[in-house]
Write an enzyme that holds these catalytic residues in place. Structure first.
Site, short mmCIF file in Angstrom:
data_model
loop_
_atom_site.label_atom_id
_atom_site.label_comp_id
_atom_site.label_asym_id
_atom_site.label_seq_id
_atom_site.Cartn_x
_atom_site.Cartn_y
_atom_site.Cartn_z
CE LYS A 36 -0.57 0.13 5.00
NZ LYS A 36 -1.25 -0.58 6.08
NE ARG A 129 -5.75 -0.22 11.70
CZ ARG A 129 -4.83 -0.26 10.75
NH1 ARG A 129 -4.22 0.85 10.35
NH2 ARG A 129 -4.49 -1.41 10.18
C1 LIG Z 1 -0.28 -1.30 6.62
C2 LIG Z 1 -0.56 -2.57 7.28
C3 LIG Z 1 0.48 -3.46 7.52
C4 LIG Z 1 1.92 -3.18 7.17
O1 LIG Z 1 2.44 -2.23 8.02
P1 LIG Z 1 4.00 -1.84 8.01
O2 LIG Z 1 4.12 -0.94 9.18
O3 LIG Z 1 4.26 -1.18 6.72
O4 LIG Z 1 4.76 -3.11 8.18
C5 LIG Z 1 0.17 -4.67 8.13
N1 LIG Z 1 -1.11 -4.97 8.47
C6 LIG Z 1 -2.14 -4.14 8.25
C7 LIG Z 1 -3.51 -4.54 8.66
C8 LIG Z 1 -1.90 -2.91 7.66
O5 LIG Z 1 -2.93 -2.07 7.45
#
Ligand SMILES: *Cc1c(COP(=O)(O)O)cnc(C)c1O
Length: 355
Positions: A36, A129
């Site tokens: 993302k 969250r």
């Molecule tokens: C964005 C996201 C991640 C990855 O997070 P990083 O900090 O980039 O490793 C993992 N799990 C969920 C649910 C996310 O939204």
């Protein structure tokens, strides 16, 4: 080269990925590579795949669609929208879920599309969250899902450090491990996956505090930016795979304090100034529409960011290491938020580098 540009070093991303995948494999952990941060750009995702990751994951279904050609299972990270159920079932294999009503919608769609769709039930361990918080609601959700013929409950997972800033620990992850055991015993099922969080969980590797049962991590910024818990750099990884370059459009000597009565700036704030006398100032053609100035750090540490409006970034270059001229570029390290917005801005050119 077009400017502003975000320069993306594919070799550094590949290096980081190979190294983290090796460390995870050694602990029996599958890596879901999170795309993302870079809007699912296929060229970057291809490096993650070549680096050996097991799944591709993104919070947005549009991004996963861009990765259709890459031969790995696709996982949707954000709790699904019911309105997107058809799109989600058609374009991904797994979702992180927390709402039985939504899982039912995915099940109905999966039946319609002749598929079996997989879900990982999210548990809130305190970060507040996504995820189910109350134990009785977890049981109710599992019971409901087990009655849905087109859904396979793959496992359970959690997310930490995103809203509440709650750090991963042996204690909170052991709760997840115990919960899996309880659910497996209560319903006579096998939950093959325990998804133990994002890149912040890597902070438990050096001490060995990560429970052995955790067998999936969802890694994004660690692979691409080399950062982990609290956005701190992870030793042995590259931290500069993304660099922003902006072009200078004006260089003028000006006072450091504006002349006239001070009102509000373009964003409704009252600006504050320190009088340093006359300074050489440069304007770069990049602005808040592309990246927030707080997320930029000049590579030349003697250049100072004074501020930014929507389309102009203002720098103090009086002490810069090299003499700058109009038409030159200035390079910046990016924080997570800066990388995210620069990758998202269609005004920022994406420039790929390979050794
Ligand atoms: C964005 C996201 C991640 C990855 O997070 P990083 O900090 O980039 O490793 C993992 N799990 C969920 C649910 C996310 O939204």
């Amino acid at each position: 080269m077009k400017h502003p540009a975000i320069c993306i070093d594919l070799d550094k991303i590949r290096f980081n990925t190979e190294k983290m995948v090796r460390q995870c494999r050694g602990r029996g952990i599958h890596v879901a590579a999170v795309t993302k941060l870079f809007c699912g750009h296929p060229a970057i995702a291809a490096e993650l795949v070549a680096g050996g990751v097991d799944l591709l994951a993104d919070s947005r279904i549009q991004n996963l669609k861009r990765l259709e050609h890459l031969p790995l299972p696709k996982m949707l990270l954000r709790i699904p929208m019911i309105s997107q159920a058809a799109d989600i079932v058609a374009n991904s294999d797994i979702s992180l879920v927390s709402e039985p009503k939504t899982i039912q919608a995915l099940s109905n769609e999966a039946s319609r599309q002749g598929k079996r769709y997989q879900v990982i039930l999210m548990i809130d361990l305190g970060d507040l969250r996504e995820g189910i918080f109350h134990e009785h609601e977890i049981h109710a959700a599992v019971k409901a899902v087990l009655g849905m013929p087109s859904i396979h409950l793959m496992g359970i997972g959690t997310n930490l450090t995103c809203y509440g800033g709650v750090k991963p620990s042996r204690e909170n992850l052991i709760r997840l491990v115990n919960l899996r055991k309880d659910l497996e015993n209560a319903y006579n099922i096998i939950l093959e996956v325990i998804s133990g969080g994002n890149g912040s969980t890597l902070s438990l590797f050096p001490s060995g505090d990560i429970p052995a049962e955790i067998n999936q991590l969802r890694l994004g910024s660690s692979l691409t930016m080399g950062i982990g818990l609290n956005d701190e750099p992870i030793d042995g990884l590259y931290h500069d795979a993304f660099i922003l370059e902006a072009e200078i459009t004006e260089i003028r000597e000006k006072p450091s304090v504006p002349i006239g009565e001070i009102g509000l700036d373009a964003f409704g704030n009252t600006p504050v100034f320190v009088d340093k006398g006359m300074r050489m100032r440069a304007i770069c053609a990049v602005g808040r529409q592309d990246v927030h100035p707080d997320h930029l750090r000049p590579i030349d540490s003697r250049i100072q960011i004074l501020g930014a409006s929507s389309d102009h970034l203002i720098l103090d270059i009086t002490d810069s290491a090299s003499k700058l001229a109009v038409g030159n570029t200035v390079s910046f390290h990016l924080a997570y938020g800066g990388c995210l917005s620069a990758m998202t801005s269609e005004y920022v050119h994406k420039h790929f580098i390979r050794a």
